[in-house]
Design a protein around this motif. Structure first.
Motif, mmCIF file in Angstrom:
data_model
loop_
_atom_site.group_PDB
_atom_site.id
_atom_site.type_symbol
_atom_site.label_atom_id
_atom_site.label_comp_id
_atom_site.label_asym_id
_atom_site.label_seq_id
_atom_site.Cartn_x
_atom_site.Cartn_y
_atom_site.Cartn_z
ATOM 1 N N THR A 26 19.018 33.703 -9.970
ATOM 2 C CA THR A 26 19.169 35.153 -9.933
ATOM 3 C C THR A 26 19.592 35.546 -8.527
ATOM 4 O OG1 THR A 26 17.382 35.349 -11.544
ATOM 5 C CG2 THR A 26 18.021 37.343 -10.386
ATOM 6 N N LYS A 28 20.423 38.821 -6.195
ATOM 7 C CA LYS A 28 20.323 40.284 -6.080
ATOM 8 C C LYS A 28 20.942 40.714 -4.764
ATOM 9 C CE LYS A 28 16.063 40.824 -8.702
ATOM 10 N NZ LYS A 28 14.653 41.208 -8.654
ATOM 11 N N GLU A 33 22.868 42.831 -9.633
ATOM 12 C CA GLU A 33 22.142 41.590 -9.872
ATOM 13 C C GLU A 33 22.901 40.742 -10.878
ATOM 14 O OE1 GLU A 33 17.990 40.291 -12.069
ATOM 15 O OE2 GLU A 33 18.085 42.231 -11.079
#
Length: 184
Positions: A26, A28, A33
Motif C-alpha cells: 500500500t 499513500k 492511495e
C-alpha cells in the motif's frame, strides 16, 4: 542481478509504503492511495525512506519478477506524489471531443458519436482551440489504468498512414506513406 530491480526507490516526504504479511503493498501520498499484491517470493523492505526489492534465487521467473515489481512500485510512488498525464490529439476534419464530467463525447467521422465513460479514478478534460486540433487530457495516479484508457481511446480511430487522420498521442510521430503514383 537486474539493473532495474536492484536500484532502490527513494520516498518523497509525505509518502508511506506499508507491506502486509500477505505481500500486499500500500502506497499513500498527497495525491491518493494505491494498492498492489505482489508475488510471495519477492521481498519488499522499507527502511529510512528507501524501498528495496529482493529476490530469493536466480531462477528466470524470479529474475523477471524482480525488475517488474520494482518498476511497478516506482510508478506507484511517482503516481501518489506527482501523478501521470497523457494527452491525445484528434487529427481530421470534423473530429471533435467534448466532456461532461466523466463522459467523453467523441465525433470521429463515423455515422454516430461515440460516448466513452472514463473511469472515476482518472480526471478528463478536453480542449478545442480555433485553428488547432482538439485535445483530450487524461490525468491520474495509476499509470497502468491511465495507459489502458488512453490506448482504448486511440483504438477508436487509429492514425492512418496516408493522411495521418485519427486519434494519436500528442508526442506520437505518424510515418506517412507515399500513396499511389498519379498517371502514366
Amino acid at each position: 542481478m537486474s539493473r532495474i530491480g536492484k536500484s532502490p526507490i527513494k520516498l518523497a516526504s509525505g509518502v508511506t509504503v506499508t507491506v502486509s504479511p500477505a505481500n500486499e503493498i500500500t502506497v499513500k501520498g498527497p495525491k491518493g492511495e494505491l494498492k498492489k499484491s505482489i508475488d510471495r517470493d519477492i521481498k519488499v523492505e522499507v527502511k529510512d525512506g528507501v524501498v528495496t526489492v529482493t529476490r530469493p534465487t536466480d531462477q528466470i521467473r524470479h529474475r523477471a519478477l524482480h525488475g517488474l515489481y520494482r518498476a511497478l512500485l516506482a510508478n506507484m510512488v511517482k503516481g501518489v506524489t506527482d501523478g501521470f498525464k497523457k494527452q491525445l490529439e484528434l487529427v481530421g476534419v470534423g473530429y471533435k471531443a467534448a466532456n461532461q464530467g466523466q463522459l467523453l463525447d467523441l465525433s470521429l467521422g463515423y455515422s454516430h458519436n461515440i460516448i466513452f465513460e472514463v473511469p472515476k479514478e482518472l480526471k478528463v478534460s478536453t480542449l478545442t482551440e480555433k485553428g488547432a486540433n482538439p485535445k483530450i487530457m487524461l490525468e491520474g495516479i495509476d499509470n497502468q489504468l491511465l495507459g489502458q484508457v488512453a490506448a482504448k481511446l486511440r483504438s477508436l480511430r487509429k492514425p492512418e498512414p496516408y493522411k495521418g487522420k485519427g486519434v494519436r498521442y500528442s508526442d506520437e510521430v505518424v510515418r506517412k506513406k507515399a500513396g499511389k503514383s498519379a498517371g502514366k
